[in-house]
Design a protein around this motif. Sequence first.
Motif, short mmCIF file in Angstrom:
data_model
loop_
_atom_site.label_atom_id
_atom_site.label_comp_id
_atom_site.label_asym_id
_atom_site.label_seq_id
_atom_site.Cartn_x
_atom_site.Cartn_y
_atom_site.Cartn_z
N ALA A 305 0.98 -1.11 0.18
CA ALA A 305 0.09 -0.06 0.07
C ALA A 305 0.77 1.10 0.12
CB ALA A 305 -0.92 -0.12 0.95
N ALA A 306 2.21 1.11 0.64
CA ALA A 306 2.06 2.49 1.04
C ALA A 306 4.47 2.58 -0.27
CB ALA A 306 3.55 2.36 2.25
N ARG A 307 4.18 1.86 -1.04
CA ARG A 307 5.74 2.23 -1.96
C ARG A 307 5.26 2.88 -2.77
NH1 ARG A 307 9.37 -1.78 -3.34
NH2 ARG A 307 9.83 -1.10 -5.41
N GLY A 308 6.21 4.20 -2.74
CA GLY A 308 6.49 5.37 -3.75
C GLY A 308 5.70 6.19 -3.45
N LEU A 309 5.00 5.83 -2.19
CA LEU A 309 3.21 7.22 -2.29
C LEU A 309 4.30 8.40 -1.85
CD1 LEU A 309 1.32 5.54 0.38
CD2 LEU A 309 0.36 6.47 -2.21
N ASP A 310 3.79 9.18 -2.52
CA ASP A 310 4.57 10.90 -2.40
C ASP A 310 4.05 11.48 -1.07
OD1 ASP A 310 5.81 13.40 -2.70
OD2 ASP A 310 4.60 13.80 -4.85
N ILE A 311 4.81 10.91 -0.50
CA ILE A 311 4.28 11.82 1.32
C ILE A 311 5.47 12.66 1.70
CG2 ILE A 311 3.32 11.48 3.50
CD1 ILE A 311 2.58 8.94 2.60
N PRO A 312 5.03 14.31 1.42
CA PRO A 312 6.21 15.50 1.65
C PRO A 312 6.36 15.48 3.37
CG PRO A 312 4.76 15.82 1.09
CD PRO A 312 3.91 14.78 0.62
N GLU A 313 7.99 15.19 3.48
CA GLU A 313 8.56 15.36 4.90
C GLU A 313 7.86 14.18 5.97
OE1 GLU A 313 7.52 20.25 4.41
OE2 GLU A 313 8.80 19.84 6.42
N VAL A 314 7.93 13.51 5.36
CA VAL A 314 7.74 12.33 6.52
C VAL A 314 9.26 12.71 7.66
CG1 VAL A 314 7.41 10.13 7.11
CG2 VAL A 314 6.25 11.05 5.13
N SER A 315 9.19 12.66 8.84
CA SER A 315 10.28 12.64 9.28
C SER A 315 10.68 11.75 10.21
CB SER A 315 9.89 13.23 10.86
OG SER A 315 8.89 12.80 11.92
N HIS A 316 9.44 10.27 10.18
CA HIS A 316 10.24 9.30 11.02
C HIS A 316 10.16 8.31 10.50
CE1 HIS A 316 11.45 11.94 14.40
NE2 HIS A 316 11.63 10.77 14.55
N VAL A 317 10.56 7.04 10.40
CA VAL A 317 10.11 5.51 9.52
C VAL A 317 9.95 4.62 10.71
CG1 VAL A 317 9.96 3.66 7.91
CG2 VAL A 317 9.88 5.82 7.08
N PHE A 318 9.04 4.27 10.85
CA PHE A 318 9.18 2.87 11.98
C PHE A 318 8.98 1.37 11.05
CE2 PHE A 318 8.35 6.66 14.85
CZ PHE A 318 8.92 6.03 15.92
N ASN A 319 9.63 0.60 11.34
CA ASN A 319 9.77 -0.57 11.12
C ASN A 319 9.28 -1.45 11.97
OD1 ASN A 319 10.39 -0.65 8.63
ND2 ASN A 319 12.42 -0.25 8.81
N PHE A 320 7.81 -1.57 12.29
CA PHE A 320 7.27 -2.32 12.99
C PHE A 320 7.81 -4.17 12.95
CE2 PHE A 320 4.17 -5.32 15.57
CZ PHE A 320 4.02 -4.86 16.86
N ASP A 321 7.91 -4.61 11.70
CA ASP A 321 8.13 -5.99 11.68
C ASP A 321 9.35 -5.58 10.70
OD1 ASP A 321 6.56 -7.89 12.50
OD2 ASP A 321 5.45 -6.80 10.76
N VAL A 322 10.08 -5.90 10.56
CA VAL A 322 11.48 -5.91 9.52
C VAL A 322 11.39 -6.82 8.67
CG1 VAL A 322 14.39 -6.54 9.19
CG2 VAL A 322 13.30 -5.95 11.38
N PRO A 323 11.18 -5.27 7.53
CA PRO A 323 10.71 -6.90 5.95
C PRO A 323 11.57 -7.78 5.70
CG PRO A 323 12.53 -4.88 5.35
CD PRO A 323 11.81 -4.47 6.90
N HIS A 324 11.15 -8.76 5.16
CA HIS A 324 11.80 -9.75 4.43
C HIS A 324 12.70 -9.91 3.43
CE1 HIS A 324 8.68 -12.37 7.22
NE2 HIS A 324 8.25 -11.99 6.86
#
Length: 469
Positions: A305-324
């Motif tokens: 769902a989130a791939r490539g979304l144009d969301i300017p200025e995201v300050s933080h990304v949290f990986n609740f799970d580490v991607p496979h």
Amino acid sequence: MSFSNLGLSDKVLAAVAATGYTIPTPIQEKAIPHVLARRDVLGIAQTGTGKTAAFVLPMLTLLEKGRARARMPRTLILEPTRELAAQVKENFDKYGAGQKLNVALLIGGVSFGDQDTKLMRGVDVLIATPGRLLDHTERGGLLLTGVELLVIDEADRMLDMGFIPDIERICKLVPFTRQTLFFTATMPPEIRRITETFLHNPEKVEVSKPASTATTVTQSQVSVGREPHEKREMLRQLLRDAKDLKNAIIFCNRKRDVAVVYKSLQKHGFSVGALHGDMDQSARTASLDQFRKGELPLLVASDVAARGLDIPEVSHVFNFDVPHHPDDYVHRIGRTGRAGRLGTAISIVSPADQKSVAAIEKLIGQSIARADVVPVASTEASPAREQQAERATEDRKPRRDSQRTRGGRNKSRKPEGADRKPHAAEKPAQSQAPSIGRAMPPPAREQHAEPGDHSHLPAFLLRPVRARG
Ligand code: AMP
């Protein structure tokens, strides 16, 4: 280098000037002249590099001449997800405002009838997800024999999603003589094969090494135990402790977990939206809009769902799970630290995630710093009580208010916030709130039935929580 040196038309240059962009990004500078010269282009670029405008701007220039015929689109853009397709359409609306072009979206979740009416009128730019496009061609409502230019965007994501056979079918339905623009962030062997089959002597344009991460993103990992609630506790703590958190995307590997984490955060008083592939289109769009506008500072999302979304200025990304897939890590953290801004990416690592971390570190060629975060809830309160509280608040369906008051919510939430000492790195709410200013809602105390319950949370993460059920 300025936009005016790239060969774009006056109308397009005026539209670019109106957006305030003055300098082309490297992918724009390198790709636009080739597109205008009608060459095939193989663009190796991550999202966030300005690659959408790298094909939209020259396409608008080329489309100024000629007219669309019924059911025969002049150009076709393939995107892996509905959101990305909608985003590309927004780019055409923004940069093509001065042109009378028909731009149509063919994505799932929208009625065939409406889409068919648009196709009938003649379309200059057709933006589609592969499945829905093929549905239309099979019904006979769409002919691809008039396509002069084909864009295949986010090709490596198409591969992950199993769309490559569809892409091959579509490539055979468009004329052999078309121009093709192909964008991918990485070049796995299957993608290389596709480019060798369907691109004609392409100009290769590469703006960053495949799978490299931006230097503006501070990456770290924190360890938790095996129990699922430990990740949720850690996430809440990280959110509370986060410095300069304006907004964050929280990634989960599975759709099911997106729903669980979303509900959990909501119950704990965070202002949060969710985005995953099983949500209907209107719910996805609504979540995304609220996040973009800053109405919801947190978004729990799956990769697709989130791939490539144009969301300017995201300050933080949290990986609740580490991607496979290590590539997904690069894409996830590419949501922050865009266009030279500073960003933070924190992964919550359980023993089951260790292997994935090792694969990521190998791919990105660097180790991810380990941060020592002591889980407050499970050390300062009685672990058994905390776990009980966790289950009461998160694992069950929302209960009626009367039940909540008697057993679950009041008791379970109190030890977590009110009875424990603040974490060493945790600022009191008052000292965090002012940086966000008056745009944020009033303090938790005024909004919640349980005074003091969320007083340790930064005010901007709080919104009134409506009890369901
Ligand atoms: P993309 O890689 O296409 O997802 O674009 C990432 C972001 O960069 C979007 O928010 C664009 O609006 C923005 N952008 C595109 N071109 C430029 C430019 N020349 N200067 C500054 N920002 C840009």
